[in-house]
Design an enzyme around this catalytic site. Structure first.
Site, PDB file in Angstrom:
ATOM      1  N   HIS A   1      -7.040   9.961  37.758  1.00 10.86           N
ATOM      2  CA  HIS A   1      -7.185   8.586  36.847  1.00 10.86           C
ATOM      3  C   HIS A   1      -5.826   8.056  37.010  1.00 10.86           C
ATOM      4  O   HIS A   1      -4.973   8.818  36.465  1.00 10.86           O
ATOM      5  CB  HIS A   1      -7.640   8.414  35.746  1.00 10.86           C
ATOM      6  CG  HIS A   1      -9.293   8.697  36.050  1.00 10.86           C
ATOM      7  ND1 HIS A   1      -9.673   9.230  34.879  1.00 10.86           N
ATOM      8  CD2 HIS A   1     -10.272   8.318  37.048  1.00 10.86           C
ATOM      9  CE1 HIS A   1     -11.081   9.468  35.218  1.00 10.86           C
ATOM     10  NE2 HIS A   1     -11.390   8.872  36.307  1.00 10.86           N
TER      11      HIS A   1
ATOM     12  N   GLU B   1      -3.371   7.561  33.828  1.00 12.18           N
ATOM     13  CA  GLU B   1      -3.327   8.622  32.916  1.00 12.18           C
ATOM     14  C   GLU B   1      -2.071   9.322  32.878  1.00 12.18           C
ATOM     15  O   GLU B   1      -2.021  10.448  33.826  1.00 12.18           O
ATOM     16  CB  GLU B   1      -4.611   9.330  32.954  1.00 12.18           C
ATOM     17  CG  GLU B   1      -5.814   8.699  32.606  1.00 12.18           C
ATOM     18  CD  GLU B   1      -7.293   9.172  32.636  1.00 12.18           C
ATOM     19  OE1 GLU B   1      -6.990  10.551  32.943  1.00 12.18           O
ATOM     20  OE2 GLU B   1      -8.149   8.661  32.530  1.00 12.18           O
TER      21      GLU B   1
ATOM     22  N   HIS C   1      -6.135  15.113  31.995  1.00 13.41           N
ATOM     23  CA  HIS C   1      -6.463  13.696  31.652  1.00 13.41           C
ATOM     24  C   HIS C   1      -5.813  13.293  30.312  1.00 13.41           C
ATOM     25  O   HIS C   1      -5.545  13.818  29.686  1.00 13.41           O
ATOM     26  CB  HIS C   1      -7.950  13.437  31.654  1.00 13.41           C
ATOM     27  CG  HIS C   1      -8.681  13.567  33.110  1.00 13.41           C
ATOM     28  ND1 HIS C   1      -8.762  12.459  33.938  1.00 13.41           N
ATOM     29  CD2 HIS C   1      -8.672  14.571  33.828  1.00 13.41           C
ATOM     30  CE1 HIS C   1      -9.228  13.023  35.091  1.00 13.41           C
ATOM     31  NE2 HIS C   1      -9.468  14.212  34.897  1.00 13.41           N
TER      32      HIS C   1
ATOM     33  N   GLU D   1      -8.510  16.541  28.289  1.00 15.19           N
ATOM     34  CA  GLU D   1      -7.997  15.620  27.610  1.00 15.19           C
ATOM     35  C   GLU D   1      -6.945  15.714  26.483  1.00 15.19           C
ATOM     36  O   GLU D   1      -7.333  16.263  25.710  1.00 15.19           O
ATOM     37  CB  GLU D   1      -9.197  14.565  26.961  1.00 15.19           C
ATOM     38  CG  GLU D   1     -10.456  14.424  27.875  1.00 15.19           C
ATOM     39  CD  GLU D   1      -9.905  13.250  29.026  1.00 15.19           C
ATOM     40  OE1 GLU D   1      -9.085  12.585  28.701  1.00 15.19           O
ATOM     41  OE2 GLU D   1     -10.953  13.068  29.808  1.00 15.19           O
TER      42      GLU D   1
END
Length: 343
Positions: free
Chosen positions: A68, A71, A162, A226
């Protein structure tokens, strides 16, 4: 000409080169470092590293960031590790494939351009309406390169890094793709704790994410990790990412993992329900600003449409990745519950 100049020309580093060439392919280039390590730039945002003498029993390592494009902190961490290696600050001990996933989205500071790249793996890129779009082409390329990098007789590990769109009650957490009968190895739990990731979400079915592809199709020990909140380039407090930086550098150098603190254990969650946008009559009752891992008491109605609704069961459940703005048929969020043996 220095190795940095051979790989990136007049650009300061890997990230600058990637952003400058975000919308175009770049020819393959190879260089050799003073310690014998070979660094191959395979294409824009793609590096393959091979030590002169791999350490004993070292896994092959895939690390990806920027799947993404907005990010940015994991991208900056990976770029810093490459700069350290090229500057001779440490020597590589294991083969590594380093990936900046979606350069066009990175250059525009957007999550994606046409379609969510992290839903296009495991062959999903071949389906319409994705087929022949730039993100589908990139997913196909990444699958091919990962297959080429994997060696059947050698252990393979993949960390897809991420940051989340929204805040989280648990700032750093990892997702372990579903593979029937597979258990998380202790050394991977230790790596996550070393990286200051204290929460693990066990997924309930196979998917089309990058980590699910590498786990199911390549047999890798894979995690989506994450690491905090989305920020633009240059606005990240990188002191909050020192854990993953140190842990990856230690792996790349082939060093033994440190002993985890006795009171430091992973809290494990499992998925109990996947929320899917069912159509025009779908109603999602979670506020847009709610944080990941916000808990809801038993009986709370999370979503409904004209035929069905979902209520929290007998035990509290938390929501992860809530996002009402997804197309029909795609995931709106996950309802999760701490495992009975979790803290």
């Amino acid at each position: 000409m220095t190795p940095r100049q051979q790989l990136f020309g007049d650009h300061q580093d890997w990230l600058a080169h990637t952003l400058a060439n975000a919308t175009e392919s770049t020819p393959a280039v190879s260089t050799r470092l003073a310690d014998g390590c070979t660094v191959d730039r395979l294409d824009t945002g793609l590096l393959e590293l091979h030590p002169d003498q791999p350490g004993p029993e070292q896994p092959r390592l895939i690390v990806s960031a920027g799947v993404h494009g907005n990010e940015t902190a994991p991208i900056e961490v990976l770029n810093a590790l490459v700069s350290e290696l090229l500057d001779g600050q440490w020597s590589l001990a294991c083969p590594a494939l380093l990936i900046l996933g979606n350069p066009p989205a990175m250059a525009r500071g957007e999550r994606f351009i046409d379609f969510n790249l992290n839903r296009l793996f495991a062959g999903a890129h071949q389906k319409r309406p994705y087929h022949d779009t730039p993100e589908a082409t990139r997913a196909s390329q990444l699958e091919r390169l990962c297959r080429q990098f994997a060696v059947e007789s050698e252990a393979l590990v993949h960390y897809d890094l991420h940051t989340a769109i929204r805040p989280s009650e648990r700032e750093k957490f990892a997702l372990y793709p579903f593979v029937p009968e597979r258990q998380v190895p202790p050394e991977q739990c230790a790596f996550l704790l070393e990286a200051e990731v204290d929460t693990l979400l066990l997924q309930h079915k196979t998917g089309t994410t990058f980590s699910s592809f590498s786990s199911v199709d390549l047999g890798a020990e894979s995690f989506t990790i994450e690491l905090g909140k989305v920020q633009p380039f240059g606005h990240n407090d990188l002191s909050r990412f020192q854990g993953i930086h140190r842990a990856l550098r230690r792996l790349l150098r082939g060093e033994s993992a440190p002993e985890p603190a006795a009171d430091c254990q992973l809290t494990e969650f499992e998925v109990v329900h996947e929320i899917i946008n069912s159509g025009d009559q779908f109603r999602f009752h979670v506020p847009d600003d709610v944080a990941n891992f916000t808990r809801y008491p038993p009986g709370t109605v999370i979503w409904e449409d004209d035929r069905n609704q979902y209520q929290v069961g007998e035990s509290p459940e938390a929501i992860v990745f809530p996002n009402r703005d997804v197309p029909v048929g795609q995931r709106v969020g996950l309802m999760v519950r701490a495992r009975p043996d979790a803290d």
